[in-house]
Design an enzyme around this catalytic site. Structure first.
Site, mmCIF file in Angstrom:
data_model
loop_
_atom_site.group_PDB
_atom_site.id
_atom_site.type_symbol
_atom_site.label_atom_id
_atom_site.label_comp_id
_atom_site.label_asym_id
_atom_site.label_seq_id
_atom_site.Cartn_x
_atom_site.Cartn_y
_atom_site.Cartn_z
ATOM 1 N N GLY A 68 0.785 -1.223 0.000
ATOM 2 C CA GLY A 68 0.000 0.000 0.000
ATOM 3 C C GLY A 68 0.818 1.275 0.000
ATOM 4 N N GLU A 69 2.137 1.174 0.158
ATOM 5 C CA GLU A 69 2.968 2.375 0.117
ATOM 6 C C GLU A 69 2.884 3.038 -1.257
ATOM 7 O OE1 GLU A 69 7.012 1.788 1.182
ATOM 8 O OE2 GLU A 69 6.572 1.173 3.242
ATOM 9 N N GLN B 207 -13.058 19.561 9.771
ATOM 10 C CA GLN B 207 -12.432 19.498 11.101
ATOM 11 C C GLN B 207 -11.576 20.753 11.292
ATOM 12 O OE1 GLN B 207 -10.791 15.652 12.317
ATOM 13 N NE2 GLN B 207 -11.709 14.724 10.495
ATOM 14 N N HIS C 112 -14.696 24.726 3.098
ATOM 15 C CA HIS C 112 -15.827 24.578 4.008
ATOM 16 C C HIS C 112 -15.888 25.726 5.005
ATOM 17 C CE1 HIS C 112 -18.949 22.613 6.295
ATOM 18 N NE2 HIS C 112 -18.211 22.647 7.391
ATOM 19 N N LYS D 53 -32.023 24.088 11.272
ATOM 20 C CA LYS D 53 -32.058 22.685 11.669
ATOM 21 C C LYS D 53 -31.455 22.507 13.048
ATOM 22 C CE LYS D 53 -27.718 21.536 9.280
ATOM 23 N NZ LYS D 53 -27.117 20.818 8.155
ATOM 24 N N ARG E 295 -29.937 19.414 15.396
ATOM 25 C CA ARG E 295 -29.493 18.021 15.340
ATOM 26 C C ARG E 295 -29.701 17.313 16.676
ATOM 27 N NH1 ARG E 295 -26.612 16.498 10.873
ATOM 28 N NH2 ARG E 295 -25.751 18.147 9.567
ATOM 29 N N ASP F 110 -25.213 25.003 -0.881
ATOM 30 C CA ASP F 110 -24.302 24.555 0.170
ATOM 31 C C ASP F 110 -22.978 24.179 -0.475
ATOM 32 O OD1 ASP F 110 -23.501 24.066 2.750
ATOM 33 O OD2 ASP F 110 -24.961 22.491 3.154
ATOM 34 N N THR G 298 -23.900 12.304 2.782
ATOM 35 C CA THR G 298 -24.877 11.215 2.691
ATOM 36 C C THR G 298 -26.221 11.703 2.178
ATOM 37 O OG1 THR G 298 -25.548 11.511 5.002
ATOM 38 C CG2 THR G 298 -23.765 9.948 4.552
#
Length: 339
Positions: A47-48, A106, A139, A204, A206, A230, A235
């Site tokens: 996988g390298e 994040q 974002h 909204k 949550r 947006d 999802t």
């Protein structure tokens, strides 16, 4: 007089069709062939990632085209290793063209003992030898401040303004731009101002991450052609629920303009069964067969804008000129009539 270097393009495996389209577009602008630098980016059995550049890049102005989309870690490592290979090959300057900047969600500590991964990624990119970032619809715009190098953040709203004026030209008086949450109001307002449309908000609340407990429409959407705006659709649960709430509040139609089509898990199936008449995304993330085959998903190209941004960066001219849809009109000739 500053020395103008010819930009050279190289791409990882994240979105080769977009990189090829950018090269083709630059060929049209330059009147001579612009092709991707010949290189191999492959994986060993464990996988390298291994990169080898087959062309001389000494003293060249290099642009690495690589969104850090799914698989985010692999694509990020490809970008870092390509940059290291170019730096060790004496490239004069390395600009990372990151159409979709992964880990951007994040961008702050949401609770105790959590990372700010967007800042970590910024540090890694700089340490790899990258001297400039070119991206689209971050974002959170404050991520630009995570870097101590120039970051040019382009916007999709000028493209969407051209698209909306073309596709909704017969019902423009009834168009209502909708922000799917309070945090996205600035982005939605930008498009609303460009197309001279009113603005509404879906508030909204949550229950837990990925689950929406309650939605309330702020503004009158009855008999309106609603356009949700947006930056990321993942999802698509929240998006489809917002479309339902708008229809329940009397909207005539619901459409969406979302820059980055992450579209993971059940997203495509949800969208195909949704009350939304159309979802418009860009090609910053390479669409899979399911996305391309979905009848109510439409993809608009970003290659014309990125090609012009790369040329402007290489020539030392303004990138912010691309923030205006009137400037982009001629660049997108053949797709939309200039407004």
């Amino acid at each position: 007089m500053p020395i103008i270097m010819e930009p050279k393009l190289i791409s990882g495996n994240a979105n080769l069709p977009l990189a090829t389209a950018i090269a083709r577009r630059m060929t049209m602008h330059r009147g001579r062939e612009v092709s991707l630098v010949d290189a191999r980016v492959e994986r060993f059995n464990d996988g390298e990632i291994f990169v080898e550049v087959f062309e001389n890049v000494r003293g060249e102005d290099m642009f690495v085209i690589q969104p850090t989309s799914n698989p985010a870690n692999d694509n990020l490592m490809e970008l870092l290793i390509i940059a290291d290979a170019l730096r060790r090959s004496s490239a004069a300057r390395i600009t990372a063209v990151i159409p979709y900047f992964g880990y951007a969600r994040q961008d702050r500590r949401s609770k105790a003992r959590t990372p700010i991964t967007a800042k970590l990624v910024a540090n890694m990119l700089v340490e790899a030898g990258i001297e400039r970032i070119l991206t689209l619809d971050l974002h959170a715009t404050q991520i630009q401040g995570f870097f101590d190098i120039p970051v040019d953040n382009l916007y999709a709203s000028p493209i969407y303004a051209l698209d909306a004026k073309h596709h909704f030209r017969d019902v423009m008086d009834d168009v209502m731009v909708v922000s799917p949450d309070v945090g996205g109001v600035a982005r939605a307002r930008d498009l609303a101002q460009r197309i001279d449309a009113p603005l509404s908000i879906v508030d909204k609340r949550r229950g837990k991450p990925g689950e929406v407990a309650e939605m309330t429409v702020i503004g009158e959407v009855k008999d309106k052609v609603c356009v949700i705006v947006d930056d990321i659709v993942d999802t698509a649960g929240t998006l489809c629920k917002a479309a339902e709430v708008l229809m329940d509040n009397g909207a005539r139609e619901v459409h969406s303009y979302i820059t980055h089509g992450v579209l993971s898990g059940p997203a495509v199936d949800r969208i195909s069964k949704s009350v939304m008449k159309s979802l418009v995304i860009t090609d910053t993330i390479a669409p899979n067969a399911a996305v391309r085959g979905c009848a109510n998903i439409r993809i608009v190209p970003t290659a014309p804008m990125f090609a012009q941004a790369i040329l402007n960066t290489a020539n030392g001219t303004s990138v912010s000129s691309l923030f205006d849809h009137k400037t982009l009109g001629p660049i997108y000739e053949g797709l939309y009539a200039a407004e």
